[in-house]
Design a protein around this motif. Sequence first.
Motif, PDB file in Angstrom:
ATOM      1  N   ARG A   9      -0.038   8.119  -1.144  1.00 13.41           N
ATOM      2  CA  ARG A   9      -0.196   8.989   0.027  1.00 13.41           C
ATOM      3  C   ARG A   9       1.170   9.200   0.670  1.00 13.41           C
ATOM      4  NH1 ARG A   9      -4.829   7.756   4.042  1.00 13.41           N
ATOM      5  NH2 ARG A   9      -2.996   6.928   5.013  1.00 13.41           N
ATOM      6  N   TYR A  10       1.341  10.379   1.213  1.00 14.87           N
ATOM      7  CA  TYR A  10       2.610  10.745   1.832  1.00 14.87           C
ATOM      8  C   TYR A  10       2.372  11.209   3.255  1.00 14.87           C
ATOM      9  CZ  TYR A  10       4.575  10.691  -2.855  1.00 14.87           C
ATOM     10  OH  TYR A  10       4.991  10.298  -4.105  1.00 14.87           O
ATOM     11  N   ARG A  11       3.315  10.894   4.122  1.00 13.46           N
ATOM     12  CA  ARG A  11       3.295  11.448   5.474  1.00 13.46           C
ATOM     13  C   ARG A  11       4.287  12.607   5.494  1.00 13.46           C
ATOM     14  NH1 ARG A  11       8.025  10.758   7.682  1.00 13.46           N
ATOM     15  NH2 ARG A  11       9.218   8.853   7.398  1.00 13.46           N
ATOM     16  N   THR A  42       9.733  14.058   8.963  1.00 14.69           N
ATOM     17  CA  THR A  42      10.111  14.377  10.341  1.00 14.69           C
ATOM     18  C   THR A  42      10.999  15.615  10.297  1.00 14.69           C
ATOM     19  OG1 THR A  42      12.125  13.057  10.263  1.00 14.69           O
ATOM     20  CG2 THR A  42      10.102  11.924  10.984  1.00 14.69           C
ATOM     21  N   ALA A  47       3.798  19.804   9.462  1.00 16.74           N
ATOM     22  CA  ALA A  47       2.805  18.778   9.126  1.00 16.74           C
ATOM     23  C   ALA A  47       2.136  19.053   7.781  1.00 16.74           C
ATOM     24  CB  ALA A  47       1.749  18.690  10.227  1.00 16.74           C
ATOM     25  N   VAL A 102       3.563  18.264   3.113  1.00 18.70           N
ATOM     26  CA  VAL A 102       3.210  17.404   1.975  1.00 18.70           C
ATOM     27  C   VAL A 102       2.427  18.163   0.909  1.00 18.70           C
ATOM     28  CG1 VAL A 102       3.316  15.223   3.245  1.00 18.70           C
ATOM     29  CG2 VAL A 102       1.171  16.488   3.156  1.00 18.70           C
ATOM     30  N   GLY A 146       7.434  14.890   1.564  1.00 19.12           N
ATOM     31  CA  GLY A 146       6.968  13.910   2.531  1.00 19.12           C
ATOM     32  C   GLY A 146       7.429  12.537   2.100  1.00 19.12           C
ATOM     33  N   GLU A 147       7.238  11.580   2.964  1.00 18.14           N
ATOM     34  CA  GLU A 147       7.675  10.209   2.705  1.00 18.14           C
ATOM     35  C   GLU A 147       6.484   9.372   2.235  1.00 18.14           C
ATOM     36  OE1 GLU A 147      10.814   7.793   2.284  1.00 18.14           O
ATOM     37  OE2 GLU A 147      10.995   9.787   3.125  1.00 18.14           O
ATOM     38  N   ILE A 170       3.957   6.550   1.851  1.00 18.76           N
ATOM     39  CA  ILE A 170       3.475   5.517   2.761  1.00 18.76           C
ATOM     40  C   ILE A 170       3.421   4.212   1.983  1.00 18.76           C
ATOM     41  CG2 ILE A 170       1.571   4.740   4.233  1.00 18.76           C
ATOM     42  CD1 ILE A 170       0.828   7.713   4.582  1.00 18.76           C
ATOM     43  N   ASP A 211       0.277   1.252   1.169  1.00 18.00           N
ATOM     44  CA  ASP A 211      -0.984   1.934   1.407  1.00 18.00           C
ATOM     45  C   ASP A 211      -1.960   1.775   0.238  1.00 18.00           C
ATOM     46  OD1 ASP A 211      -2.533   3.588   3.166  1.00 18.00           O
ATOM     47  OD2 ASP A 211      -2.283   5.180   1.689  1.00 18.00           O
TER      48      ASP A 211
END
Length: 133
Positions: free
Chosen positions: A58-60, A63, A111, A114, A125-126, A128, A131
């Motif tokens: 999973r990626y967030r 920023t 947002a 991703v 995205g980064e 996680i 996770d």
Amino acid sequence: MSQLQEEAKKLLPLIQAAAEGKQIQIRADHPNATWDDKLRGRHWDIEQWQYRIKPEPRYRPYTREEFIEKCLGKPMVTDLGEAIVPIRLRCGPKGDFVFDLGPNSAAWNLADSVKFKRLDGKPCGELIEGDTE
């Protein structure tokens, strides 16, 4: 329900996932064991081992600063397979950040970044960490 039926009920989703090419993980059935990608043996032993379908990473979303550094001005691929190069990051109507391809192009919310992939195939995205335990 018989013991055979209960075991089959536990194993069926795993066998189906393996048939679809998904990674099955295994670990010893004790509290400190860690998940391993290497399935051992040719049979399933649910009394000594635990099995699971390996979770997808999973990626967030990045920023604002991360997006500028890693994606702005660099080729990306949309979720529809279209190649784009975001050239501008600006404040959107709701105070959020949006990126676009220029003054007359569609804008995407940061947002949602991703959903896009860099040319190396990784999402914008980064990851996680931790996770997937």
